[in-house]
Design a protein around this motif. Structure first.
Motif, PDB file in Angstrom:
ATOM      1  N   VAL A 311       0.845  -1.208   0.000  1.00  0.00           N
ATOM      2  CA  VAL A 311       0.000   0.000   0.000  1.00  0.00           C
ATOM      3  C   VAL A 311       0.873   1.248   0.000  1.00  0.00           C
ATOM      4  O   VAL A 311       0.626   2.211  -0.735  1.00  0.00           O
ATOM      5  CB  VAL A 311      -0.946  -0.017   1.218  1.00  0.00           C
ATOM      6  CG1 VAL A 311      -1.660   1.330   1.362  1.00  0.00           C
ATOM      7  CG2 VAL A 311      -1.967  -1.139   1.087  1.00  0.00           C
ATOM      8  N   LEU A 315       0.509   3.715  -3.521  1.00  0.00           N
ATOM      9  CA  LEU A 315      -0.358   4.889  -3.483  1.00  0.00           C
ATOM     10  C   LEU A 315       0.340   6.018  -2.722  1.00  0.00           C
ATOM     11  O   LEU A 315       0.831   5.821  -1.608  1.00  0.00           O
ATOM     12  CB  LEU A 315      -1.688   4.580  -2.795  1.00  0.00           C
ATOM     13  CG  LEU A 315      -2.629   3.600  -3.508  1.00  0.00           C
ATOM     14  CD1 LEU A 315      -2.345   2.165  -3.044  1.00  0.00           C
ATOM     15  CD2 LEU A 315      -4.093   3.961  -3.223  1.00  0.00           C
ATOM     16  N   LEU A 320      -4.137   8.464  -1.404  1.00  0.00           N
ATOM     17  CA  LEU A 320      -4.769   7.844  -0.228  1.00  0.00           C
ATOM     18  C   LEU A 320      -5.779   8.780   0.423  1.00  0.00           C
ATOM     19  O   LEU A 320      -6.851   8.355   0.851  1.00  0.00           O
ATOM     20  CB  LEU A 320      -3.696   7.431   0.786  1.00  0.00           C
ATOM     21  CG  LEU A 320      -2.866   6.197   0.419  1.00  0.00           C
ATOM     22  CD1 LEU A 320      -1.631   6.100   1.307  1.00  0.00           C
ATOM     23  CD2 LEU A 320      -3.709   4.932   0.546  1.00  0.00           C
ATOM     24  N   ILE A 327      -7.244   3.583   5.046  1.00  0.00           N
ATOM     25  CA  ILE A 327      -6.733   2.243   5.286  1.00  0.00           C
ATOM     26  C   ILE A 327      -5.881   2.253   6.543  1.00  0.00           C
ATOM     27  O   ILE A 327      -5.024   3.135   6.736  1.00  0.00           O
ATOM     28  CB  ILE A 327      -5.900   1.736   4.089  1.00  0.00           C
ATOM     29  CG1 ILE A 327      -6.769   1.690   2.831  1.00  0.00           C
ATOM     30  CG2 ILE A 327      -5.304   0.359   4.375  1.00  0.00           C
ATOM     31  CD1 ILE A 327      -5.986   1.407   1.559  1.00  0.00           C
ATOM     32  N   ARG A 520      -4.740  -5.228  -1.977  1.00  0.00           N
ATOM     33  CA  ARG A 520      -5.691  -4.884  -3.035  1.00  0.00           C
ATOM     34  C   ARG A 520      -7.118  -4.783  -2.497  1.00  0.00           C
ATOM     35  O   ARG A 520      -7.878  -3.878  -2.887  1.00  0.00           O
ATOM     36  CB  ARG A 520      -5.622  -5.935  -4.143  1.00  0.00           C
ATOM     37  CG  ARG A 520      -4.369  -5.853  -5.002  1.00  0.00           C
ATOM     38  CD  ARG A 520      -4.317  -6.987  -6.013  1.00  0.00           C
ATOM     39  NE  ARG A 520      -3.256  -6.819  -7.002  1.00  0.00           N
ATOM     40  CZ  ARG A 520      -2.951  -7.702  -7.934  1.00  0.00           C
ATOM     41  NH1 ARG A 520      -3.654  -8.838  -8.028  1.00  0.00           N
ATOM     42  NH2 ARG A 520      -1.972  -7.469  -8.797  1.00  0.00           N
ATOM     43  N   VAL A 523      -7.572  -1.532  -0.570  1.00  0.00           N
ATOM     44  CA  VAL A 523      -7.660  -0.405  -1.506  1.00  0.00           C
ATOM     45  C   VAL A 523      -9.022  -0.397  -2.200  1.00  0.00           C
ATOM     46  O   VAL A 523      -9.645   0.668  -2.369  1.00  0.00           O
ATOM     47  CB  VAL A 523      -6.509  -0.476  -2.533  1.00  0.00           C
ATOM     48  CG1 VAL A 523      -6.733   0.541  -3.659  1.00  0.00           C
ATOM     49  CG2 VAL A 523      -5.172  -0.227  -1.854  1.00  0.00           C
ATOM     50  N   TYR A 527     -11.739   2.540  -1.864  1.00  0.00           N
ATOM     51  CA  TYR A 527     -12.096   3.244  -3.100  1.00  0.00           C
ATOM     52  C   TYR A 527     -13.606   3.347  -3.278  1.00  0.00           C
ATOM     53  O   TYR A 527     -14.120   4.336  -3.837  1.00  0.00           O
ATOM     54  CB  TYR A 527     -11.470   2.495  -4.277  1.00  0.00           C
ATOM     55  CG  TYR A 527     -11.883   2.969  -5.645  1.00  0.00           C
ATOM     56  CD1 TYR A 527     -11.264   4.064  -6.240  1.00  0.00           C
ATOM     57  CD2 TYR A 527     -12.890   2.301  -6.359  1.00  0.00           C
ATOM     58  CE1 TYR A 527     -11.645   4.489  -7.506  1.00  0.00           C
ATOM     59  CE2 TYR A 527     -13.264   2.713  -7.630  1.00  0.00           C
ATOM     60  CZ  TYR A 527     -12.638   3.819  -8.199  1.00  0.00           C
ATOM     61  OH  TYR A 527     -13.011   4.228  -9.448  1.00  0.00           O
ATOM     62  N   ALA A 541      -8.286  -1.589  -7.789  1.00  0.00           N
ATOM     63  CA  ALA A 541      -7.229  -2.030  -6.875  1.00  0.00           C
ATOM     64  C   ALA A 541      -6.189  -2.881  -7.590  1.00  0.00           C
ATOM     65  O   ALA A 541      -4.980  -2.741  -7.348  1.00  0.00           O
ATOM     66  CB  ALA A 541      -7.847  -2.804  -5.712  1.00  0.00           C
ATOM     67  N   THR A 544      -3.876  -0.784  -9.460  1.00  0.00           N
ATOM     68  CA  THR A 544      -3.097   0.126  -8.624  1.00  0.00           C
ATOM     69  C   THR A 544      -1.989  -0.585  -7.857  1.00  0.00           C
ATOM     70  O   THR A 544      -0.873  -0.068  -7.735  1.00  0.00           O
ATOM     71  CB  THR A 544      -4.021   0.837  -7.612  1.00  0.00           C
ATOM     72  OG1 THR A 544      -5.049   1.538  -8.330  1.00  0.00           O
ATOM     73  CG2 THR A 544      -3.245   1.815  -6.747  1.00  0.00           C
TER      74      THR A 544
END
Length: 791
Positions: A311, A315, A320, A327, A520, A523, A527, A541, A544
């Protein structure tokens, strides 16, 4: 001179038959005592003990009922021996450590003096040879923390048999039955052969002598031992609670700080809903000092840390902070003993939430008032909370927990538990997302575990931090658990001293896939703006967050530290910087060895100053909590916390993995050796409490990690008393397990030697009489010589 030598031999012979010698040649005249009994290791037999624990309603574990040696002596006998008319010590192999064998031995409680569990099996010399072909058994209950345990009132799915090989040995009260584990393979094989050769009638047998005093018959539970008053009227507790410090962290800005342009977020003081990746950070076994917990703890810790790395790398802070949800990561301490860490965290944060009493807040609000523990965060002096940063978190709305992913039931497959957990649909949405997140080589499937009448919150949930969240929120918040097993644990070594990487090799491919799937999924859920379009969120995700490769250098380095060598360089560099940071702040250094051990040990330990208990320095006096009026009058008054090596390492690593998101060019990072080198760093300025810290990564990063006290919610540190004093809360409806460990006798141990029988005592008596006679004769001769003027 010749007579004197004979005298010394007689005296010494009695001693040798009565006590194990400390020299290599002392038993050379006894051909039946060959190696390794000639060595000194038997005077202090190397071993790991089964210890006593109290809980709210009783006690479990092992020990002797008297101090010192000589009261718990018995001849070594194998499991197949018969008779038992004389005191005996049973020598059993670790695959014989079962409930049935324990019941058989306890039938002879009047003669049984103890049990030696040796590192050997019924078919091999030791467990390290052909271990995979042997059937081992978990000492934990079939329903961990469920029916028949001290944690049943705070668990869910309490009747579900997650642990099919469970023997419930950890739930037994074996007071007056000392049991230890002998790990050395050669020593174990020898002890086993000796036990098999001896019988109930063997003359001058080889015996074991236990000194494992762990408290008297009373107190009988944790409340009594914590509240113990001696005869002189002084409060002297007989035990300490289990506990430590959990570690939690956020991706992006610190809680309550944001540079987001989202009005909904800014109107809520920067708080967003939280999606949390979580796991336990502790393990256990029947022998607490041998809790390697490779699958039950280390695989989870590694997966969460690597998910944080993914993560943090994938990002930026700006991205974020643009997401509807934040997160977070939580590694909770003491989960094996009543979910201590997660219940403490969620009770303080939300259910019902913690409020520091008026006048008890210690502020960290200026360069001249750094009395609180954590920079930019207040502390509470009574009840002591070293950091109140948890009060700035938004509501946790989803949890993704992880459990036992180092050993797989089905090749290249992970399982999701809790698709229907929680009343707000969180479990379903989290489950849908997880099921979408299979990698190029791993698939994700829903568990086939069937719910029962005990499952009040939907599908069966294996013991995990999600248990606490569901129980405390009464199902208002949910989530899912990602595991390596389907409907039951596949690893028979759950909570066993054999949960080791060299016994069952941990699957690094699985751990890499787990970290990818967790990152993932978090995220994707963050999202989603409320539409619960899991397919679109999952696609975002996957695009990303790149898949973690099993050859990743950080994965390999961390896996070596957590599974095999806790003294590794990678872990040491993070704990060293944490230790230096702590000393710069408080002038007090973290205590003891900061390594995890080799192999690492994940037992939670007792909660005291040397194992993570926070304390307060007031005018050079130290208290576990403080409600007086003198705090802050002395320039050195501070709130201090000395975390363990495991806790400190996780804290530093999470800061490093998550604190780099505000910098796009790595060359902008400032090098450092301690956090004092990070003063004035410009790239950590999202809010008033945002600041830079130094970590083992060698550069200044933005602070993202926090400690939170992991202490049973049924007690609190006593005000104005030294550490180690705890007051039970006055709550008759309290349900927590409240595990404590008694103070041990200072000279505990086990000796093995050949019993000299009556001959040894007669030899000693003869030696004494001879010595007395010779002393008398010497005086008589001296008198005569004087008379003859020859002296």
């Amino acid at each position: 001179m010749k007579v004197l030598i004979q005298l010394l031999f007689l005296v010494g012979l009695g001693r040798e038959f009565l006590k194990l010698p400390s020299t290599a040649t002392a038993y050379s005249h006894l051909p039946t005592l060959n190696e390794p009994f000639q060595g000194s290791s038997f005077s202090h037999l190397p071993h790991k003990p089964c210890t006593t624990l109290y809980h709210r309603n009783g006690r479990v574990g092992c020990g002797t009922d008297s101090r010192g040696y000589d009261d718990n002596v018995g001849r070594l006998l194998g499991i197949g021996a018969t008779g038992f008319s004389n005191p005996f010590v049973s020598v059993i192999t670790q695959d014989q450590l079962t409930n049935q064998n324990m019941e058989n031995l306890l039938q002879y409680s009047n003669e049984l003096r103890g049990i030696l569990v040796v590192n050997a099996t019924t078919s091999t010399d030791n467990v390290d040879a052909e271990a995979s072909s042997i059937s081992f058994y978990s000492p934990a209950p079939p329903a961990p923390q469920g029916y028949g345990t001290a944690s049943s009132e705070i668990s869910i799915s309490i009747g579900y048999p997650w642990n099919p090989t469970g023997q419930s040995l950890t739930s037994l009260d074996l007071y007056d039955v000392p049991i230890v584990y002998v790990q050395d393979g050669e020593l174990s094989t020898y002890l086993l052969s000796v036990a098999k050769d001896q019988t109930d009638s063997t003359d001058r047998p080889i015996v074991a002598d236990f000194n494992y005093y762990m408290g008297p018959p009373a107190p009988t539970n944790s409340i009594e031992c914590l509240s113990w008053i001696d005869n002189d009227g002084e409060w002297r507790p007989k035990c300490l609670p289990l506990g430590g410090n959990s570690v939690w962290a956020t991706a992006g800005s610190r809680p309550g700080e944001t540079s987001s342009t989202n009005d909904d977020i800014n109107n809520n003081n920067g708080r967003r809903e939280i999606v949390m990746i979580a796991s336990a950070m502790d393990g256990s076994s029947f022998f607490h000092d041998a809790s390697p917990s490779a699958n039950s703890a280390a695989s989870n810790i590694l997966s969460v840390l690597l998910a944080a790395k993914l993560v943090g790398e994938s990002l930026s802070d700006a991205v974020l902070e643009s997401l509807p949800k934040q997160i977070a990561f939580g590694l909770f301490q003491g989960e094996s003993f009543g979910y201590i860490g997660s219940r403490s965290f969620f009770s303080d944060s939300y259910y019902p939430g913690f409020n520091c009493p008026e006048g008890s807040t210690a502020a960290y609000d200026s360069e001249n008032n750094k009395t609180a523990y954590e920079m930019g965060e207040d502390a509470c002096l009574y009840p002591l909370k070293p950091s109140l940063s948890f009060q700035k978190l938004g509501d946790v709305s989803f949890m993704l927990a992880v459990d036992q992913v180092g050993v797989l039931e089905t090749e290249k497959t992970l399982y999701v538990h809790g698709n229907n957990a929680g009343n707000n649909g969180a479990g379903s949405f989290a489950g849908y997302v997880l099921n979408q997140m299979g990698t190029d080589s791993f698939s994700v499937m829903s568990s086939s575990a069937e719910p029962s009448d005990d499952d009040e919150y939907g599908d069966p949930i294996p013991p995990s931090p999600l248990t606490s969240l569901l129980k405390l929120s009464e199902g208002a918040v949910g989530g899912a658990v990602l595991t390596g097993y389907d409907s039951a644990y596949i690893d028979p070594n759950y909570q066993s001293h054999l949960d080791r990487n060299d016994v069952t090799r941990m699957d690094l491919d699985s751990i890499a896939a787990t970290a990818t799937i967790l990152a993932r999924s978090a995220v994707a859920i963050a999202y989603d703006g409320g539409d619960e379009d899991y397919e679109a969120a999952s696609e975002y995700a996957k695009n990303t967050v790149q898949e973690l490769n099993v050859d990743d250098e950080t994965l390999l380095a961390l896996s070596d530290c957590l599974f095999t060598d806790g003294k590794c360089d990678f872990w040491e560099k993070y704990t060293k910087v944490e230790k230096d940071n702590q000393y710069e702040h408080s002038g007090v250094s973290m205590l003891g060895d900061m390594s995890l051990g080799s192999p690492p040990n994940y037992y939670v330990n007792v909660y005291d100053l040397s194992n993570g208990q926070g304390f307060i320095r007031v005018n050079n006096q130290y208290y576990g909590a403080y409600d007086g009026e003198d705090f802050g009058k002395d320039k050195d008054d501070k709130v201090i916390l000395l975390p363990t090596g495991l806790e400190a390492g996780i804290h530093g690593i999470l800061n490093d993995f998550l604190g780099r998101g505000s910098v796009s060019n790595p060359e902008e990072f400032r090098s450092c050796s301690t956090s004092d080198d990070c003063d004035g760093v410009p790239y950590c300025s999202a809010g008033s409490s945002d600041h830079a810290v130094c970590t083992g990564g060698g550069v200044c990063v933005c602070s993202r990690a926090h400690f939170h006290t992991a202490l049973d919610e049924g007690i609190t540190p006593a005000a104005n008393k030294s550490t180690g004093h705890f007051v039970p809360k006055d709550d008759e409806s309290a349900e927590s397990a409240l595990y404590t460990e008694p103070y041990w006798s200072s000279d505990v141990g086990v000796k093995v030697y050949r019993d000299g029988g009556d001959f040894g005592y007669w030899a000693l008596l003869s030696g004494f009489l001879c010595a007395t006679g010779f002393v008398g004769a010497s005086f008589s001769i001296k008198s005569k010589l004087k008379k003859e003027k020859l002296y």
